[in-house]
Design a protein around this motif. Sequence first.
Motif, PDB file in Angstrom:
ATOM      1  N   TYR A  18      37.936  39.048  38.155  1.00 43.07           N
ATOM      2  CA  TYR A  18      38.809  38.934  38.882  1.00 43.07           C
ATOM      3  C   TYR A  18      40.828  39.126  38.630  1.00 43.07           C
ATOM      4  N   ARG A  19      40.708  39.830  37.280  1.00 45.08           N
ATOM      5  CA  ARG A  19      41.998  40.485  36.696  1.00 45.08           C
ATOM      6  C   ARG A  19      42.037  41.848  38.047  1.00 45.08           C
ATOM      7  N   GLU A  20      40.677  42.621  37.855  1.00 47.25           N
ATOM      8  CA  GLU A  20      41.019  43.836  39.228  1.00 47.25           C
ATOM      9  C   GLU A  20      41.579  43.071  40.540  1.00 47.25           C
ATOM     10  N   LEU A  21      40.974  41.928  41.287  1.00 49.91           N
ATOM     11  CA  LEU A  21      40.973  41.845  42.436  1.00 49.91           C
ATOM     12  C   LEU A  21      42.366  41.475  42.671  1.00 49.91           C
ATOM     13  N   ALA A  22      42.981  40.610  41.149  1.00 51.34           N
ATOM     14  CA  ALA A  22      44.335  39.900  41.367  1.00 51.34           C
ATOM     15  C   ALA A  22      44.792  42.025  41.437  1.00 51.34           C
TER      16      ALA A  22
ATOM     17  N   CYS B 210      40.392  32.573  40.852  1.00 53.45           N
ATOM     18  CA  CYS B 210      38.786  32.501  40.566  1.00 53.45           C
ATOM     19  C   CYS B 210      37.932  31.369  41.879  1.00 53.45           C
ATOM     20  N   ARG B 211      39.242  30.121  41.109  1.00 52.51           N
ATOM     21  CA  ARG B 211      39.578  28.639  41.254  1.00 52.51           C
ATOM     22  C   ARG B 211      39.769  28.922  43.081  1.00 52.51           C
ATOM     23  N   TYR B 212      40.368  29.785  43.741  1.00 49.97           N
ATOM     24  CA  TYR B 212      40.407  30.071  45.550  1.00 49.97           C
ATOM     25  C   TYR B 212      39.414  30.282  45.938  1.00 49.97           C
ATOM     26  N   ILE B 213      38.882  31.172  45.213  1.00 52.13           N
ATOM     27  CA  ILE B 213      37.071  31.694  45.429  1.00 52.13           C
ATOM     28  C   ILE B 213      36.413  30.684  45.297  1.00 52.13           C
ATOM     29  N   ARG B 214      36.344  30.171  44.446  1.00 48.42           N
ATOM     30  CA  ARG B 214      35.614  28.943  44.611  1.00 48.42           C
ATOM     31  C   ARG B 214      35.085  27.711  45.456  1.00 48.42           C
ATOM     32  N   GLU B 215      36.549  27.371  45.865  1.00 45.44           N
ATOM     33  CA  GLU B 215      37.519  26.591  47.091  1.00 45.44           C
ATOM     34  C   GLU B 215      36.606  26.837  48.153  1.00 45.44           C
ATOM     35  N   LEU B 216      36.534  28.514  48.361  1.00 45.54           N
ATOM     36  CA  LEU B 216      36.646  29.385  49.608  1.00 45.54           C
ATOM     37  C   LEU B 216      34.568  29.289  50.455  1.00 45.54           C
ATOM     38  N   GLU B 217      33.876  29.122  49.112  1.00 47.63           N
ATOM     39  CA  GLU B 217      32.498  29.502  48.996  1.00 47.63           C
ATOM     40  C   GLU B 217      31.828  28.132  48.971  1.00 47.63           C
TER      41      GLU B 217
ATOM     42  N   THR C 167      30.889  34.164  50.130  1.00 44.57           N
ATOM     43  CA  THR C 167      30.171  33.419  48.614  1.00 44.57           C
ATOM     44  C   THR C 167      29.881  35.092  47.861  1.00 44.57           C
ATOM     45  N   SER C 168      29.831  34.034  46.874  1.00 42.99           N
ATOM     46  CA  SER C 168      30.017  35.175  45.325  1.00 42.99           C
ATOM     47  C   SER C 168      28.775  35.133  44.272  1.00 42.99           C
ATOM     48  N   ILE C 169      28.287  36.461  44.100  1.00 38.90           N
ATOM     49  CA  ILE C 169      27.081  36.919  42.977  1.00 38.90           C
ATOM     50  C   ILE C 169      28.157  37.764  41.594  1.00 38.90           C
ATOM     51  N   VAL C 170      27.458  36.556  40.638  1.00 40.05           N
ATOM     52  CA  VAL C 170      28.279  37.507  39.484  1.00 40.05           C
ATOM     53  C   VAL C 170      27.603  38.271  39.116  1.00 40.05           C
ATOM     54  N   ASP C 171      27.810  39.627  38.285  1.00 41.14           N
ATOM     55  CA  ASP C 171      26.645  40.021  38.009  1.00 41.14           C
ATOM     56  C   ASP C 171      26.362  40.231  36.296  1.00 41.14           C
ATOM     57  N   GLU C 172      25.371  39.002  36.020  1.00 45.71           N
ATOM     58  CA  GLU C 172      25.020  39.126  35.152  1.00 45.71           C
ATOM     59  C   GLU C 172      24.796  40.247  34.012  1.00 45.71           C
ATOM     60  N   THR C 173      24.663  41.751  34.331  1.00 50.18           N
ATOM     61  CA  THR C 173      24.396  42.516  33.508  1.00 50.18           C
ATOM     62  C   THR C 173      25.494  43.477  33.053  1.00 50.18           C
ATOM     63  N   GLU C 174      26.739  42.660  33.230  1.00 49.04           N
ATOM     64  CA  GLU C 174      27.763  43.269  32.669  1.00 49.04           C
ATOM     65  C   GLU C 174      28.056  42.450  31.300  1.00 49.04           C
ATOM     66  N   ASN C 175      29.475  43.026  30.506  1.00 46.89           N
ATOM     67  CA  ASN C 175      29.924  43.022  29.763  1.00 46.89           C
ATOM     68  C   ASN C 175      29.946  41.051  29.613  1.00 46.89           C
TER      69      ASN C 175
ATOM     70  N   ASN D 112      34.032  41.398  30.154  1.00 46.80           N
ATOM     71  CA  ASN D 112      33.994  41.343  31.646  1.00 46.80           C
ATOM     72  C   ASN D 112      33.582  41.375  32.820  1.00 46.80           C
ATOM     73  N   ARG D 113      32.615  40.408  32.804  1.00 47.54           N
ATOM     74  CA  ARG D 113      32.028  40.201  33.663  1.00 47.54           C
ATOM     75  C   ARG D 113      33.076  40.823  35.554  1.00 47.54           C
ATOM     76  N   LYS D 114      31.632  41.572  36.336  1.00 47.84           N
ATOM     77  CA  LYS D 114      32.217  41.739  38.021  1.00 47.84           C
ATOM     78  C   LYS D 114      31.323  40.692  38.960  1.00 47.84           C
ATOM     79  N   THR D 115      31.964  39.930  39.404  1.00 47.54           N
ATOM     80  CA  THR D 115      31.584  39.748  40.708  1.00 47.54           C
ATOM     81  C   THR D 115      31.663  40.472  42.211  1.00 47.54           C
ATOM     82  N   LEU D 116      30.893  39.623  43.047  1.00 44.49           N
ATOM     83  CA  LEU D 116      30.167  40.579  44.464  1.00 44.49           C
ATOM     84  C   LEU D 116      30.613  39.833  45.254  1.00 44.49           C
TER      85      LEU D 116
END
Length: 96
Positions: A39-43, A57-64, A70-78, A81-85
């Motif tokens: 989300y920091r990279e998106l900002a 993050c809040r606005y994305i949850r509302e849009l979802e 649709t947002s999918i968290v990459d659980e394999t990341e640290n 610093n998790r990344k989200t699709l």
Amino acid sequence: MYMTVTFDWALRLQRKTNPSQTAIISYLMENDNKFYGSYRELAKAMGKKPSDATNLCRYIRELEAMGIITSIVDETENPFNRKTLIGLNEDWQDRI
């Protein structure tokens, strides 16, 4: 990518989403309807301060919840610093 919309549809978009949510939709439309990163990279990519990540993050949850994205968290990341699709759903325009 530009799309042709009716004035009525534009008014519905304005009534249903706030300016920040509309900016997220616009950013996704201009970037192949998706984003992968934190989300920091998106900002940063949207020209905002990294500290705006929490609000994004809040606005994305509302849009979802509206069925627009649709947002999918990459659980394999640290976990610190998790990344989200994040992507626009195929029928997102119908949900406005």
